[in-house]
Design a protein around this motif. Structure first.
Motif, short mmCIF file in Angstrom:
data_model
loop_
_atom_site.label_atom_id
_atom_site.label_comp_id
_atom_site.label_asym_id
_atom_site.label_seq_id
_atom_site.Cartn_x
_atom_site.Cartn_y
_atom_site.Cartn_z
N GLY A 31 28.41 1.66 94.90
CA GLY A 31 29.53 2.32 94.26
C GLY A 31 29.06 2.84 92.91
O GLY A 31 28.13 3.63 92.82
N LEU A 32 29.66 2.34 91.83
CA LEU A 32 29.23 2.70 90.49
C LEU A 32 28.64 1.51 89.74
O LEU A 32 28.37 1.59 88.54
N LEU A 58 26.74 8.21 97.24
CA LEU A 58 26.30 9.22 96.27
C LEU A 58 27.24 9.29 95.07
O LEU A 58 27.63 10.37 94.62
N GLY A 59 27.61 8.12 94.54
CA GLY A 59 28.45 8.09 93.35
C GLY A 59 29.83 8.66 93.63
O GLY A 59 30.31 8.67 94.76
N THR A 60 30.48 9.14 92.60
CA THR A 60 31.79 9.79 92.74
C THR A 60 31.69 11.20 92.18
O THR A 60 30.67 11.59 91.60
N ASP A 61 32.73 11.97 92.36
CA ASP A 61 32.74 13.32 91.82
C ASP A 61 32.54 13.29 90.31
O ASP A 61 33.30 12.67 89.58
N GLY A 62 31.47 13.94 89.86
CA GLY A 62 31.23 14.05 88.42
C GLY A 62 30.61 12.85 87.76
O GLY A 62 30.55 12.77 86.53
N PHE A 63 30.10 11.88 88.56
CA PHE A 63 29.50 10.68 87.95
C PHE A 63 28.35 10.19 88.83
O PHE A 63 28.45 10.21 90.06
N GLY A 64 27.27 9.74 88.17
CA GLY A 64 26.13 9.20 88.91
C GLY A 64 25.49 10.25 89.79
O GLY A 64 25.33 11.41 89.39
N LEU A 68 24.17 15.18 90.76
CA LEU A 68 23.09 15.88 91.46
C LEU A 68 23.64 16.62 92.68
O LEU A 68 23.19 17.70 93.02
N LEU A 69 24.62 16.00 93.33
CA LEU A 69 25.28 16.61 94.47
C LEU A 69 26.02 17.87 94.04
O LEU A 69 25.94 18.93 94.68
N GLN A 70 26.72 17.76 92.92
CA GLN A 70 27.49 18.87 92.35
C GLN A 70 26.57 20.05 92.03
O GLN A 70 26.94 21.22 92.21
N ASP A 71 25.34 19.75 91.58
CA ASP A 71 24.38 20.79 91.22
C ASP A 71 23.59 21.31 92.43
O ASP A 71 22.67 22.11 92.26
N LYS A 72 23.93 20.83 93.63
CA LYS A 72 23.24 21.23 94.88
C LYS A 72 21.75 20.86 94.84
O LYS A 72 20.90 21.61 95.35
N LYS A 73 21.44 19.72 94.26
CA LYS A 73 20.05 19.27 94.17
C LYS A 73 19.66 18.34 95.33
O LYS A 73 18.49 18.00 95.49
N ILE A 74 20.65 17.89 96.12
CA ILE A 74 20.39 16.97 97.22
C ILE A 74 20.51 17.71 98.54
O ILE A 74 21.52 18.36 98.80
N SER A 75 19.47 17.64 99.36
CA SER A 75 19.50 18.30 100.67
C SER A 75 19.74 17.32 101.80
O SER A 75 20.21 17.69 102.87
N GLY A 83 32.54 7.07 100.54
CA GLY A 83 33.38 6.61 99.45
C GLY A 83 34.48 7.61 99.16
O GLY A 83 35.01 8.25 100.06
N SER A 84 34.81 7.78 97.89
CA SER A 84 35.89 8.71 97.51
C SER A 84 35.33 10.02 96.98
O SER A 84 36.02 10.76 96.30
N ASN A 85 34.05 10.29 97.30
CA ASN A 85 33.39 11.49 96.79
C ASN A 85 33.77 12.71 97.63
O ASN A 85 33.23 12.93 98.72
N LYS A 86 34.70 13.50 97.14
CA LYS A 86 35.19 14.66 97.89
C LYS A 86 34.11 15.73 98.08
O LYS A 86 34.06 16.39 99.12
N GLU A 87 33.25 15.90 97.09
CA GLU A 87 32.19 16.91 97.20
C GLU A 87 31.16 16.50 98.25
O GLU A 87 30.63 17.35 98.97
#
Length: 250
Positions: A31-32, A58-64, A68-75, A83-87
């Protein structure tokens, strides 16, 4: 000669500077809790992409790792749950991310086994399900159809019980968080932050540890992970743990 060993690195930026595009990285935390936040932020600044992340989530939206997910760095993600990560869910379902789901205990043992030099092991977890039989969607097409599914795994019977073969994971790098560390790379984890951190640390060919408290040398009896598994130690000071799901009473 032994006392000349010093694995300390002056900054998180220096610690992650050589991680290349396309690297596989085992990341500690659940989690976190116990996640190497400072190292993740440094990696984000460094800019490496096309990463395979081996972590419980992969953490949550905007944290942890969510950053990296938000920045499209993970393939690709090898983990246990969204979890609760919508992205995370959006990228997976819209065909932007390859996801290999693995039962939590199996994931921990795959990392530990990789670090212990064990190429594969048998477990009952997943027998009789798509984990063993194959067919789990690993990547979708943009139109929502399934592009890639998991392959069937070898099974074998021992003493009347069926087991499935799982492969150990040896990651290019590992990023972990510890409560205390010394210059030899020995680490002490605090309470539930022990979760996946020791296993992730063992999995990495090059393991980087962020520590809240740095000491010159630890008492052998308090060491949770010996320094033989750790290549770099960076002192980051006390770290704030995020809250994954906030519930407020009326």
């Amino acid at each position: 000669m032994f006392h000349m060993i010093n694995k300390t690195i002056s900054s998180t930026a220096e610690a992650v500077a050589d991680i290349p595009d396309g690297a596989s990285i085992a990341v500690g935390g659940f989690g976190l809790v116990g996640i190497p936040t400072a190292l993740i932020l440094a990696l984000r600044e460094q800019g490496a992409g096309d990463l395979t992340i081996i972590s419980n989530n992969l953490g949550t939206d905007g944290f942890g790792l969510g950053l990296l997910l938000q920045d499209k760095k993970i393939s690709k993600s090898i983990g246990s749950y969204l979890g609760s990560n919508k992205e995370y869910a959006r990228q997976y379902l819209e065909g932007e991310l390859t996801v290999e789901f693995t039962p939590q205990g199996t994931l921990a043992e795959r990392m530990r086994a990789g670090g212990a030099g064990i190429p594969a092991f048998f477990t009952t977890a997943g027998v009789g399900t798509q984990v063993a039989d194959g067919g789990l969607p690993q990547r979708y097409n943009t139109d929502g159809t399934v592009a890639v599914v998991s392959k069937p795994k070898e099974t074998r019977e021992f003493n009347g019980q069926l087991y499935v073969l799982e492969e150990g994971i040896r990651a290019d790098y590992a990023l972990v968080h510890a409560h205390k560390g010394d210059r030899f790379g020995n680490l002490v984890f605090r309470k539930t932050a022990q979760n996946f951190n020791p296993d992730a640390a063992m999995s990495g060919k090059i393991t980087i540890a962020q520590v809240e408290h740095f000491v010159d040398e630890l008492d052998p009896e308090e060491i949770d992970l010996p320094g033989i598994y750790v290549n770099r130690v960076v002192h980051v000071g006390p770290q704030e743990t995020g809250i994954e799901n906030r519930t407020v009473s009326k």
